[in-house]
Scaffold this motif. Structure first.
Motif, PDB file in Angstrom:
ATOM      1  N   SER A  81      -0.571   5.865  -4.392  1.00  0.00           N
ATOM      2  CA  SER A  81      -1.201   7.079  -3.895  1.00  0.00           C
ATOM      3  C   SER A  81      -2.656   6.795  -3.538  1.00  0.00           C
ATOM      4  O   SER A  81      -3.359   6.093  -4.267  1.00  0.00           O
ATOM      5  CB  SER A  81      -1.142   8.149  -4.987  1.00  0.00           C
ATOM      6  OG  SER A  81      -2.052   9.184  -4.722  1.00  0.00           O
ATOM      7  N   ARG A 135       3.670   7.618  10.523  1.00  0.00           N
ATOM      8  CA  ARG A 135       4.036   7.370   9.118  1.00  0.00           C
ATOM      9  C   ARG A 135       3.706   5.947   8.716  1.00  0.00           C
ATOM     10  O   ARG A 135       3.152   5.701   7.636  1.00  0.00           O
ATOM     11  CB  ARG A 135       5.526   7.667   8.912  1.00  0.00           C
ATOM     12  CG  ARG A 135       6.070   7.316   7.549  1.00  0.00           C
ATOM     13  CD  ARG A 135       5.486   8.259   6.501  1.00  0.00           C
ATOM     14  NE  ARG A 135       5.866   7.872   5.169  1.00  0.00           N
ATOM     15  CZ  ARG A 135       6.801   8.484   4.451  1.00  0.00           C
ATOM     16  NH1 ARG A 135       7.471   9.496   4.952  1.00  0.00           N
ATOM     17  NH2 ARG A 135       7.061   8.086   3.235  1.00  0.00           N
ATOM     18  N   LEU A 136       4.048   4.984   9.570  1.00  0.00           N
ATOM     19  CA  LEU A 136       3.743   3.589   9.267  1.00  0.00           C
ATOM     20  C   LEU A 136       2.235   3.386   9.098  1.00  0.00           C
ATOM     21  O   LEU A 136       1.788   2.726   8.159  1.00  0.00           O
ATOM     22  CB  LEU A 136       4.288   2.661  10.357  1.00  0.00           C
ATOM     23  CG  LEU A 136       5.812   2.546  10.413  1.00  0.00           C
ATOM     24  CD1 LEU A 136       6.240   1.797  11.659  1.00  0.00           C
ATOM     25  CD2 LEU A 136       6.341   1.856   9.159  1.00  0.00           C
ATOM     26  N   LYS A 137       1.455   3.967  10.001  1.00  0.00           N
ATOM     27  CA  LYS A 137       0.006   3.834   9.916  1.00  0.00           C
ATOM     28  C   LYS A 137      -0.518   4.456   8.629  1.00  0.00           C
ATOM     29  O   LYS A 137      -1.350   3.871   7.935  1.00  0.00           O
ATOM     30  CB  LYS A 137      -0.654   4.492  11.142  1.00  0.00           C
ATOM     31  CG  LYS A 137      -2.152   4.335  11.153  1.00  0.00           C
ATOM     32  CD  LYS A 137      -2.775   4.924  12.409  1.00  0.00           C
ATOM     33  CE  LYS A 137      -4.268   4.715  12.380  1.00  0.00           C
ATOM     34  NZ  LYS A 137      -4.907   5.236  13.569  1.00  0.00           N
ATOM     35  N   ARG A 138      -0.022   5.649   8.275  1.00  0.00           N
ATOM     36  CA  ARG A 138      -0.449   6.324   7.051  1.00  0.00           C
ATOM     37  C   ARG A 138      -0.135   5.483   5.821  1.00  0.00           C
ATOM     38  O   ARG A 138      -0.883   5.481   4.845  1.00  0.00           O
ATOM     39  CB  ARG A 138       0.216   7.688   6.951  1.00  0.00           C
ATOM     40  CG  ARG A 138      -0.308   8.508   5.766  1.00  0.00           C
ATOM     41  CD  ARG A 138       0.374   9.849   5.627  1.00  0.00           C
ATOM     42  NE  ARG A 138       1.685   9.656   5.023  1.00  0.00           N
ATOM     43  CZ  ARG A 138       2.824  10.129   5.526  1.00  0.00           C
ATOM     44  NH1 ARG A 138       2.824  10.844   6.619  1.00  0.00           N
ATOM     45  NH2 ARG A 138       3.963   9.915   4.916  1.00  0.00           N
ATOM     46  N   ASP A 139       0.986   4.757   5.862  1.00  0.00           N
ATOM     47  CA  ASP A 139       1.395   3.944   4.725  1.00  0.00           C
ATOM     48  C   ASP A 139       0.799   2.539   4.735  1.00  0.00           C
ATOM     49  O   ASP A 139       1.136   1.700   3.911  1.00  0.00           O
ATOM     50  CB  ASP A 139       2.929   3.853   4.669  1.00  0.00           C
ATOM     51  CG  ASP A 139       3.555   5.147   4.196  1.00  0.00           C
ATOM     52  OD1 ASP A 139       2.834   6.007   3.655  1.00  0.00           O
ATOM     53  OD2 ASP A 139       4.787   5.292   4.339  1.00  0.00           O
ATOM     54  N   GLY A 140      -0.098   2.276   5.706  1.00  0.00           N
ATOM     55  CA  GLY A 140      -0.818   1.009   5.708  1.00  0.00           C
ATOM     56  C   GLY A 140      -0.190  -0.113   6.514  1.00  0.00           C
ATOM     57  O   GLY A 140      -0.604  -1.252   6.400  1.00  0.00           O
ATOM     58  N   TYR A 141       0.784   0.217   7.347  1.00  0.00           N
ATOM     59  CA  TYR A 141       1.436  -0.804   8.159  1.00  0.00           C
ATOM     60  C   TYR A 141       0.908  -0.778   9.579  1.00  0.00           C
ATOM     61  O   TYR A 141       0.504   0.274  10.077  1.00  0.00           O
ATOM     62  CB  TYR A 141       2.961  -0.592   8.172  1.00  0.00           C
ATOM     63  CG  TYR A 141       3.590  -0.763   6.814  1.00  0.00           C
ATOM     64  CD1 TYR A 141       3.886  -2.019   6.319  1.00  0.00           C
ATOM     65  CD2 TYR A 141       3.868   0.342   6.024  1.00  0.00           C
ATOM     66  CE1 TYR A 141       4.453  -2.182   5.064  1.00  0.00           C
ATOM     67  CE2 TYR A 141       4.443   0.187   4.760  1.00  0.00           C
ATOM     68  CZ  TYR A 141       4.727  -1.067   4.300  1.00  0.00           C
ATOM     69  OH  TYR A 141       5.281  -1.210   3.063  1.00  0.00           O
ATOM     70  N   ARG A 179       0.824  -1.213   0.000  1.00  0.00           N
ATOM     71  CA  ARG A 179       0.000   0.000   0.000  1.00  0.00           C
ATOM     72  C   ARG A 179       0.858   1.263   0.000  1.00  0.00           C
ATOM     73  O   ARG A 179       0.480   2.293  -0.551  1.00  0.00           O
ATOM     74  CB  ARG A 179      -0.906  -0.032   1.225  1.00  0.00           C
ATOM     75  CG  ARG A 179      -1.809   1.151   1.338  1.00  0.00           C
ATOM     76  CD  ARG A 179      -2.752   0.950   2.495  1.00  0.00           C
ATOM     77  NE  ARG A 179      -3.283   2.214   2.949  1.00  0.00           N
ATOM     78  CZ  ARG A 179      -3.973   2.346   4.035  1.00  0.00           C
ATOM     79  NH1 ARG A 179      -4.229   1.311   4.790  1.00  0.00           N
ATOM     80  NH2 ARG A 179      -4.423   3.513   4.397  1.00  0.00           N
ATOM     81  N   SER A 180       2.020   1.184   0.610  1.00  0.00           N
ATOM     82  CA  SER A 180       2.889   2.360   0.696  1.00  0.00           C
ATOM     83  C   SER A 180       3.408   2.810  -0.672  1.00  0.00           C
ATOM     84  O   SER A 180       3.890   3.929  -0.805  1.00  0.00           O
ATOM     85  CB  SER A 180       4.063   2.082   1.628  1.00  0.00           C
ATOM     86  OG  SER A 180       4.825   0.986   1.159  1.00  0.00           O
ATOM     87  N   LEU A 181       3.292   1.972  -1.694  1.00  0.00           N
ATOM     88  CA  LEU A 181       3.777   2.344  -3.022  1.00  0.00           C
ATOM     89  C   LEU A 181       2.767   3.136  -3.835  1.00  0.00           C
ATOM     90  O   LEU A 181       3.121   3.737  -4.846  1.00  0.00           O
ATOM     91  CB  LEU A 181       4.151   1.093  -3.822  1.00  0.00           C
ATOM     92  CG  LEU A 181       5.414   0.369  -3.413  1.00  0.00           C
ATOM     93  CD1 LEU A 181       5.623  -0.853  -4.282  1.00  0.00           C
ATOM     94  CD2 LEU A 181       6.617   1.289  -3.498  1.00  0.00           C
TER      95      LEU A 181
END
Length: 105
Positions: free
Chosen positions: A48, A95-101, A44-46
């Motif tokens: 937008s 940041r991790l949460k925003r990027d789906g982790y 998911r982090s890849l």
């Protein structure tokens, strides 16, 4: 293993297609972005959040993906330890949460 579990579920199961295996998640992303692949399963982090071509796969469709980090001795331990401390801190966790982790323990 997660990608295989997802592909075994509807709407993917039973659909005949050629399977490409990228050397990395980034390469799988590139296969789809360049048209070499119709579909790619990527982190998911890849992608937008505004890009409507992507669909979030429910976490229940595959076993949890566990990731670890270690600090290897050899001269840069302080930099690596600082990075891990950043990940464990509030800014890193956000940041991790925003990027789906999921959060780091």
């Amino acid at each position: 293993m997660a990608a295989e579990a997802v592909l075994a579920r509807p709407p993917f199961a039973g659909v005949e297609r050629r399977l490409l295996r990228g050397a990395s998640v980034q390469q799988a992303y590139q296969f789809q972005a360049t048209g070499a692949a119709e579909l790619a399963l990527v982190a998911r982090s890849l992608v937008s959040a505004a890009d409507r071509r992507w669909t979030l796969i429910p976490a229940a469709w595959h076993a949890p993906i566990e990731q670890q980090a270690i600090v290897v001795t050899g001269g840069r331990e302080s930099s690596a330890a600082a990075f891990l401390a950043h990940l464990a801190g509030s800014a890193g966790q956000a940041r991790l949460k925003r990027d789906g982790y999921d959060p780091c323990p």
